[in-house]
Design a protein around this motif. Structure first.
Motif, PDB file in Angstrom:
ATOM      1  N   ALA A 710     -32.182 -70.358 -79.453  1.00 49.90           N
ATOM      2  CA  ALA A 710     -30.921 -71.010 -79.131  1.00 49.90           C
ATOM      3  C   ALA A 710     -30.465 -71.929 -80.252  1.00 49.90           C
ATOM      4  CB  ALA A 710     -31.053 -71.777 -77.811  1.00 49.90           C
ATOM      5  N   PHE A 711     -31.403 -72.702 -80.818  1.00 46.12           N
ATOM      6  CA  PHE A 711     -31.068 -73.584 -81.951  1.00 46.12           C
ATOM      7  C   PHE A 711     -30.563 -72.764 -83.120  1.00 46.12           C
ATOM      8  CE2 PHE A 711     -34.232 -76.897 -80.237  1.00 46.12           C
ATOM      9  CZ  PHE A 711     -33.236 -77.505 -79.496  1.00 46.12           C
ATOM     10  N   ASP A 712     -31.220 -71.634 -83.431  1.00 46.05           N
ATOM     11  CA  ASP A 712     -30.784 -70.797 -84.554  1.00 46.05           C
ATOM     12  C   ASP A 712     -29.368 -70.275 -84.335  1.00 46.05           C
ATOM     13  OD1 ASP A 712     -33.172 -71.197 -85.790  1.00 46.05           O
ATOM     14  OD2 ASP A 712     -34.089 -69.329 -85.076  1.00 46.05           O
ATOM     15  N   ALA A 713     -28.994 -69.945 -83.076  1.00 42.20           N
ATOM     16  CA  ALA A 713     -27.662 -69.428 -82.791  1.00 42.20           C
ATOM     17  C   ALA A 713     -26.585 -70.495 -82.927  1.00 42.20           C
ATOM     18  CB  ALA A 713     -27.624 -68.835 -81.376  1.00 42.20           C
ATOM     19  N   LEU A 714     -26.965 -71.806 -82.768  1.00 39.82           N
ATOM     20  CA  LEU A 714     -25.979 -72.885 -82.770  1.00 39.82           C
ATOM     21  C   LEU A 714     -26.036 -73.756 -84.018  1.00 39.82           C
ATOM     22  CD1 LEU A 714     -26.398 -74.078 -79.062  1.00 39.82           C
ATOM     23  CD2 LEU A 714     -24.585 -72.644 -79.977  1.00 39.82           C
ATOM     24  N   GLN A 715     -26.958 -73.506 -84.949  1.00 34.85           N
ATOM     25  CA  GLN A 715     -27.172 -74.452 -86.045  1.00 34.85           C
ATOM     26  C   GLN A 715     -25.980 -74.546 -86.990  1.00 34.85           C
ATOM     27  OE1 GLN A 715     -30.514 -73.246 -88.395  1.00 34.85           O
ATOM     28  NE2 GLN A 715     -29.714 -71.169 -88.796  1.00 34.85           N
ATOM     29  N   GLU A 716     -25.163 -73.512 -87.110  1.00 38.95           N
ATOM     30  CA  GLU A 716     -24.017 -73.562 -88.030  1.00 38.95           C
ATOM     31  C   GLU A 716     -22.771 -74.122 -87.341  1.00 38.95           C
ATOM     32  OE1 GLU A 716     -23.364 -69.773 -89.720  1.00 38.95           O
ATOM     33  OE2 GLU A 716     -25.297 -69.682 -90.764  1.00 38.95           O
ATOM     34  N   THR A 717     -22.580 -73.822 -86.074  1.00 39.21           N
ATOM     35  CA  THR A 717     -21.345 -74.227 -85.389  1.00 39.21           C
ATOM     36  C   THR A 717     -21.547 -75.378 -84.421  1.00 39.21           C
ATOM     37  OG1 THR A 717     -21.732 -72.607 -83.651  1.00 39.21           O
ATOM     38  CG2 THR A 717     -20.461 -71.869 -85.539  1.00 39.21           C
ATOM     39  N   GLY A 718     -22.795 -75.659 -84.056  1.00 42.16           N
ATOM     40  CA  GLY A 718     -23.040 -76.653 -83.020  1.00 42.16           C
ATOM     41  C   GLY A 718     -22.719 -76.096 -81.662  1.00 42.16           C
ATOM     42  N   GLY A 719     -22.961 -76.879 -80.623  1.00 44.28           N
ATOM     43  CA  GLY A 719     -22.655 -76.383 -79.289  1.00 44.28           C
ATOM     44  C   GLY A 719     -23.495 -77.090 -78.248  1.00 44.28           C
ATOM     45  N   GLU A 720     -23.811 -76.370 -77.188  1.00 42.03           N
ATOM     46  CA  GLU A 720     -24.509 -76.985 -76.062  1.00 42.03           C
ATOM     47  C   GLU A 720     -25.552 -76.019 -75.513  1.00 42.03           C
ATOM     48  OE1 GLU A 720     -23.538 -78.963 -71.669  1.00 42.03           O
ATOM     49  OE2 GLU A 720     -21.932 -78.046 -72.876  1.00 42.03           O
ATOM     50  N   ILE A 721     -26.699 -76.601 -75.134  1.00 46.74           N
ATOM     51  CA  ILE A 721     -27.751 -75.848 -74.455  1.00 46.74           C
ATOM     52  C   ILE A 721     -27.888 -76.448 -73.059  1.00 46.74           C
ATOM     53  CG2 ILE A 721     -30.170 -75.190 -74.425  1.00 46.74           C
ATOM     54  CD1 ILE A 721     -30.168 -75.401 -77.458  1.00 46.74           C
ATOM     55  N   ARG A 722     -27.708 -75.571 -72.040  1.00 44.69           N
ATOM     56  CA  ARG A 722     -27.798 -76.045 -70.667  1.00 44.69           C
ATOM     57  C   ARG A 722     -29.088 -75.519 -70.050  1.00 44.69           C
ATOM     58  NH1 ARG A 722     -22.658 -73.492 -70.790  1.00 44.69           N
ATOM     59  NH2 ARG A 722     -20.962 -74.935 -71.269  1.00 44.69           N
ATOM     60  N   ILE A 723     -29.820 -76.438 -69.408  1.00 46.53           N
ATOM     61  CA  ILE A 723     -31.085 -76.078 -68.780  1.00 46.53           C
ATOM     62  C   ILE A 723     -30.974 -76.457 -67.313  1.00 46.53           C
ATOM     63  CG2 ILE A 723     -33.588 -76.390 -68.799  1.00 46.53           C
ATOM     64  CD1 ILE A 723     -33.239 -77.394 -71.711  1.00 46.53           C
ATOM     65  N   SER A 724     -31.351 -75.504 -66.431  1.00 42.99           N
ATOM     66  CA  SER A 724     -31.289 -75.787 -64.999  1.00 42.99           C
ATOM     67  C   SER A 724     -32.469 -75.136 -64.304  1.00 42.99           C
ATOM     68  CB  SER A 724     -29.982 -75.267 -64.391  1.00 42.99           C
ATOM     69  OG  SER A 724     -29.911 -73.850 -64.495  1.00 42.99           O
ATOM     70  N   THR A 725     -32.888 -75.785 -63.194  1.00 41.72           N
ATOM     71  CA  THR A 725     -33.945 -75.220 -62.344  1.00 41.72           C
ATOM     72  C   THR A 725     -33.483 -75.303 -60.903  1.00 41.72           C
ATOM     73  OG1 THR A 725     -35.039 -77.369 -62.178  1.00 41.72           O
ATOM     74  CG2 THR A 725     -35.780 -75.908 -63.938  1.00 41.72           C
ATOM     75  N   ARG A 726     -33.895 -74.290 -60.106  1.00 41.43           N
ATOM     76  CA  ARG A 726     -33.582 -74.309 -58.677  1.00 41.43           C
ATOM     77  C   ARG A 726     -34.485 -73.299 -57.982  1.00 41.43           C
ATOM     78  NH1 ARG A 726     -30.509 -69.984 -56.987  1.00 41.43           N
ATOM     79  NH2 ARG A 726     -29.521 -68.748 -58.634  1.00 41.43           N
ATOM     80  N   SER A 727     -34.610 -73.453 -56.705  1.00 46.56           N
ATOM     81  CA  SER A 727     -35.418 -72.513 -55.917  1.00 46.56           C
ATOM     82  C   SER A 727     -34.522 -71.360 -55.466  1.00 46.56           C
ATOM     83  CB  SER A 727     -36.022 -73.217 -54.698  1.00 46.56           C
ATOM     84  OG  SER A 727     -34.977 -73.707 -53.851  1.00 46.56           O
ATOM     85  N   VAL A 728     -35.136 -70.185 -55.305  1.00 47.81           N
ATOM     86  CA  VAL A 728     -34.424 -68.999 -54.825  1.00 47.81           C
ATOM     87  C   VAL A 728     -34.671 -68.904 -53.331  1.00 47.81           C
ATOM     88  CG1 VAL A 728     -34.123 -66.517 -55.057  1.00 47.81           C
ATOM     89  CG2 VAL A 728     -34.746 -67.896 -57.061  1.00 47.81           C
ATOM     90  N   ALA A 729     -33.578 -68.936 -52.556  1.00 46.53           N
ATOM     91  CA  ALA A 729     -33.704 -69.112 -51.107  1.00 46.53           C
ATOM     92  C   ALA A 729     -34.416 -67.937 -50.450  1.00 46.53           C
ATOM     93  CB  ALA A 729     -32.316 -69.315 -50.500  1.00 46.53           C
ATOM     94  N   ASP A 730     -34.002 -66.707 -50.791  1.00 49.69           N
ATOM     95  CA  ASP A 730     -34.535 -65.556 -50.070  1.00 49.69           C
ATOM     96  C   ASP A 730     -35.806 -64.997 -50.689  1.00 49.69           C
ATOM     97  OD1 ASP A 730     -33.196 -64.869 -52.318  1.00 49.69           O
ATOM     98  OD2 ASP A 730     -32.364 -63.000 -51.538  1.00 49.69           O
ATOM     99  N   ARG A 731     -36.347 -65.641 -51.725  1.00 50.16           N
ATOM    100  CA  ARG A 731     -37.586 -65.178 -52.365  1.00 50.16           C
ATOM    101  C   ARG A 731     -38.473 -66.391 -52.645  1.00 50.16           C
ATOM    102  NH1 ARG A 731     -36.630 -59.911 -54.781  1.00 50.16           N
ATOM    103  NH2 ARG A 731     -38.478 -60.219 -56.047  1.00 50.16           N
ATOM    104  N   GLU A 732     -39.741 -66.160 -52.719  1.00 47.76           N
ATOM    105  CA  GLU A 732     -40.697 -67.235 -53.019  1.00 47.76           C
ATOM    106  C   GLU A 732     -40.756 -67.415 -54.541  1.00 47.76           C
ATOM    107  OE1 GLU A 732     -42.304 -69.150 -50.828  1.00 47.76           O
ATOM    108  OE2 GLU A 732     -41.260 -68.151 -49.187  1.00 47.76           O
ATOM    109  N   GLU A 733     -39.655 -67.896 -55.122  1.00 54.18           N
ATOM    110  CA  GLU A 733     -39.551 -68.011 -56.566  1.00 54.18           C
ATOM    111  C   GLU A 733     -38.805 -69.290 -56.930  1.00 54.18           C
ATOM    112  OE1 GLU A 733     -39.281 -63.337 -58.010  1.00 54.18           O
ATOM    113  OE2 GLU A 733     -37.444 -64.430 -57.511  1.00 54.18           O
ATOM    114  N   VAL A 734     -39.022 -69.719 -58.195  1.00 48.22           N
ATOM    115  CA  VAL A 734     -38.275 -70.826 -58.793  1.00 48.22           C
ATOM    116  C   VAL A 734     -37.583 -70.266 -60.023  1.00 48.22           C
ATOM    117  CG1 VAL A 734     -38.399 -73.060 -59.926  1.00 48.22           C
ATOM    118  CG2 VAL A 734     -39.796 -72.621 -57.899  1.00 48.22           C
ATOM    119  N   LEU A 735     -36.294 -70.560 -60.164  1.00 47.71           N
ATOM    120  CA  LEU A 735     -35.500 -70.012 -61.260  1.00 47.71           C
ATOM    121  C   LEU A 735     -35.287 -71.061 -62.337  1.00 47.71           C
ATOM    122  CD1 LEU A 735     -33.655 -67.861 -62.561  1.00 47.71           C
ATOM    123  CD2 LEU A 735     -31.787 -68.696 -61.090  1.00 47.71           C
TER     124      LEU A 735
END
Length: 811
Positions: A710-735
């Motif tokens: 992600a850093f390599d893709a943004l190093q020339e133009t700059g930008g934003e990296i968004r990080i999110s976590t949440r649980s998946v309701a219908d599956r025993e998983e974390v996204l």
């Protein structure tokens, strides 16, 4: 009446004969000119045959006889009667006239002949001049006078060639015998190619006109004789067919009309010819008939009373027929109101009883059972005897005491017997047997329709159950993509109940409107080829479907009907991609294990020697170089470790961690680097997430490898990296989602980013192992990873939770 009869016959015969004479004369004139043309053509052919015969004789002399004589005789000898083509042909043609006694004209003439008998006349000289002026003319044909007789003449030119110069060239070259006979004056000095003579042949024109006139007169004579015979026969037939009938008509008038007025009409018939008298007689007869009509009108008034009585009788019959028709209609209407056989039979029996004013109506079923149905059950119905059952096999009714038995059958089946009973059968009751038999047949057809409709309804229910039981979308559409039927599974893709909205939703979902713009419309191809088609499509929400289109055979419907079956294959494609990725990793891992083993041993030796050199070297410059070598060696060792991770067998990872804590720690590590490159890092972490089945160290490596990309893709133009976590309701998983605002990954290489050694970076700036290692870790822990690169790039990683007991340690 004799003079009148003769007068009428003479008028008819005279007119007919005159017409036949005019027709015969016209035909004779046409025949004369036709025969004259035929005879003229015949004379022309004969004249040409004379010329052909003369030519044949001359050609024989020139090509056969003369050369043979030259070889036989001594040199210089010439025999006129055996070697001269002119002499021999003239003699032969002259003998032909003497032997056959033919009347014809034949001459071979020249302007300067040796024999004066062959001297050309003025007319023949003109022919020689004409052929000289027209070298292309080979034959001439016309009528001309010869010795005061008109002949049809055919002429051809005689052209002197090289072989003729011995006798017709210079006298000094001519044979001695020829000079002794004719001298040197005539018949010489002809140049090669000159027309020196003509051959004329012909026949008298009288031979054309005479036979033609003779045949025409013979025909005309026979035609006149035929007219006379025809007139006699017509006269006989006229007497037989016309005059005799007129005489018979007159006799009828005399015998059938005896009144004074009628007798005057009969007298007038004998005063004029038959036709005129008949016309005047008919006119008088019309007057008589008018008087008779007035008398008949008086009698007609008496007939009106009789007609009224007959009309009442007919009306009564019509009322009965209407009642019969109403009965049939009521029985038919039972089929529409109820499909229960018992109810239909009860209703039909009631209608029959009321129509025939019966005291009881019973239907005895003989097809499937011996059950009986009755209208008015008292007295109870009795069982049928064999005599009564026998009428099922006959087209008749049976009357026993006060009961009438009617067979209920159709052409296909025998159903039973209908019994109609009365207290007393009136003597004058008008019961039509044909109507009763038709009634029994109509009831049988009603039973067959009920049975057929029940079968159809059962089959329809079965088909509807199958149709609705299919979980995938199944639709029936027309050629314009309008939905005619849709099962419950199609609600997943239509999401609306309004018909017009559903049609548009179907086009949008399967992209038919986009396919029309690109001329690749699956529906249009099916309409063109009329064959089943299938195609894999991707919807706007990035789901994959396999569409199957089946055209139905045209029957009675106006337009084409198409069955559309759609099966979602999104999970299948994902599984296939995972399997292909795993196979690639397995193959590359085996190769990487060998490469890592071969590289690791030399690296160990290099590291050992670096330690020995560091102990022996004191120079700062050299020490700095040794540190560079040591650092690069460590980098190589790291690459080797990544290769070993790819090649290792899948291991059961028992570690677990709190995902939010690891993500926060990783953000802190990369915060400084991201700030220097004008890259913002934002986090949206859901609280209370359960522990995930992943070691913290492995999660850190996963985050590091993805963030580096992600850093390599943004190093020339700059930008934003968004990080999110949440649980998946219908599956025993974390996204876990990591999204950057860079240019995105091109779609053509999106399927290769997890392949080992695949990189889009410059040489020396990437090994191509980072995402491959991430993919391997995710597989090891039983998770999954997805990439979406529409505009921006988003990595979605699904971690399995550590189990129900881990929820006690949730954040």
């Amino acid at each position: 009446m004799g003079p009148s009869r003769l007068n009428l016959r003479m008028k008819f015969i005279t007119g007919l004969v005159l017409f036949a004479l005019a027709l015969g004369i016209s035909i004779s004139i046409i025949l004369y000119f036709h025969f004259n043309s035929l005879m003229k053509e015949e004379i022309s052919q004969r004249s040409k045959m004379l010329l052909a015969q003369s030519n044949a004789v001359q050609e024989y002399v020139k090509t056969v006889l003369r050369p043979e004589m030259y070889e036989t005789l001594p040199e210089g000898r010439f025999i006129l009667k055996a070697m001269s083509s002119s002499y021999i042909s003239r003699e032969v043609m002259g003998r032909l006239s003497m032997e056959d006694d033919l009347i014809y004209h034949y001459r071979r003439v020249s302007d300067k002949p040796r024999n004066l008998d062959s001297k050309a006349s003025a007319y023949e000289s003109k022919l020689i001049q004409m052929f000289n002026k027209n070298p292309h003319l080979t034959i001439w044909e016309d009528d001309t006078m010869v010795e005061d007789i008109e002949y049809h003449v055919v002429a051809r030119p005689v052209i002197f060639n090289e072989s003729c110069m011995n006798c017709h060239g210079e006298p000094k070259n001519a044979p001695v015998e020829l000079l002794e006979i004719y001298g040197e004056k005539n018949g010489f000095h002809y140049p090669v190619g000159e027309v020196g003579a003509v051959v004329v042949a012909g026949f008298p024109v009288e031979q054309i006109k005479g036979p033609a006139m003779e045949v025409t007169m013979q025909y005309l004579t026979l035609y006149f004789l035929g007219i006379l015979l025809f007139a006699a026969l017509i006269s006989l037939f006229f007497d037989r067919l016309v005059i005799k009938n007129l005489h018979t008509l007159s006799t009828i008038f005399k015998t059938r009309f005896s009144g004074e007025q009628e007798q005057r009409i009969i007298d007038r018939l004998g005063e004029k010819d038959e036709i005129e008298g008949l016309i005047e007689g008919v006119d008088e007869l019309a007057i008589c008939l008018s008087d008779a009509r007035n008398e008949l009108e008086d009698h007609a008034q008496n007939l009106e009373i009789k007609v009224e009585d007959r009309t009442r009788e007919i009306n009564n019959k019509a009322l009965k027929h209407r009642a019969d028709v109403r009965l049939f209609v009521e029985i038919l209407s039972r089929f529409g109101s109820s499909l229960n056989a018992g109810k239909v039979i009860d209703g039909a029996l009631e209608s029959i009883g009321k129509r025939f004013e019966a005291t009881q109506v019973v239907y005895h079923c003989t097809a499937a059972s011996e059950k009986s149905y009755a209208w008015f059950k008292d007295p109870p119905p009795e069982n049928l005897s064999d005599e009564i059952k026998e009428i099922l096999w006959k087209d008749t009714t049976l009357s026993i005491e006060n009961t009438l038995y009617i067979p209920v059958k159709s052409q296909e089946s025998h159903w039973g017997i209908l019994a109609i009973s009365w207290d007393e059968l009136p003597e004058n009751r008008d019961i039509d047997t044909t109507v009763l038999l038709a009634l029994g047949q109509q009831i049988a057809i009603l039973f067959e329709n009920i049975q057929a409709f029940s079968n159809i309804r059962f089959q329809n229910d079965m088909l509807q159950s199958v149709f609705e039981g299919i979980s995938d979308p199944l639709l029936l559409i027309d050629a314009n993509c309008r939905i005619l039927m849709a099962n419950k599974g199609s609600r997943d893709i239509l999401l609306t109940k309004e018909k017009e909205s559903r049609d548009k939703a179907l086009e949008r979902f399967f992209g038919f409107h986009r396919q029309k713009k690109t001329n690749d419309c699956l529906l249009a191809r099916l309409l063109k080829n009329k064959e089943p088609l299938s195609k894999e499509i991707e919807t706007r929400d990035h789901r994959f479907f396999r569409i199957y289109l089946y055209p139905l055979p045209k029957r009675e419907q106006r337009g084409l009907r198409i069955v559309l079956y759609a099966r979602e294959i999104t999970m299948e494609k994902q599984m296939m991609q995972s399997m292909q990725q795993a196979e690639r990793l397995s193959a590359i891992g085996k190769m990487a294990a060998g490469v890592a083993h071969e590289i690791n041993n030399p690296l160990g030796v290099i590291s050992c020697y670096i330690d020995l050199v560091k102990d022996a070297v004191t120079s700062p410059e050299i020490m700095e170089d040794i540190r560079v070598i040591e650092k690069q060696t460590q980098n190589v060792q790291k690459v080797v470790q990544d290769l070993l991770r790819l090649s290792r067998q899948k291991q059961v990872i028992s570690g677990k961690c709190r995902i939010n804590e690891v993500v926060i720690d990783a953000i802190k590590v990369f915060q400084a680097q991201s700030a220097s490159k004008e890259i913002r890092v934002t986090a949206q972490l859901q609280e209370g997430l359960p522990l995930i089945k992943c070691d913290a160290g492995i999660l850190e490596q996963i985050l590091t490898n993805i963030w580096i990309n992600a850093f390599d893709a943004l190093q020339e133009t700059g930008g934003e990296i968004r990080i999110s976590t949440r649980s998946v309701a219908d599956r025993e998983e974390v996204l876990l989602c990591i999204q950057d605002t860079g240019p995105g990954i091109p779609e053509q290489i999106l399927g290769q980013i997890f392949d080992p050694f695949f990189t889009t970076k410059e040489v020396g700036k990437g090994t191509g192992l980072g995402l491959a290692v991430v993919y391997g870790f995710i597989n090891d822990i039983g998770g999954r990873i997805e990439v979406d690169s529409h505009g921006t790039t988003c990595f979605s990683i699904y971690f399995p939770i550590a189990g129900e007991q881990a929820r006690t340690g949730a954040e």
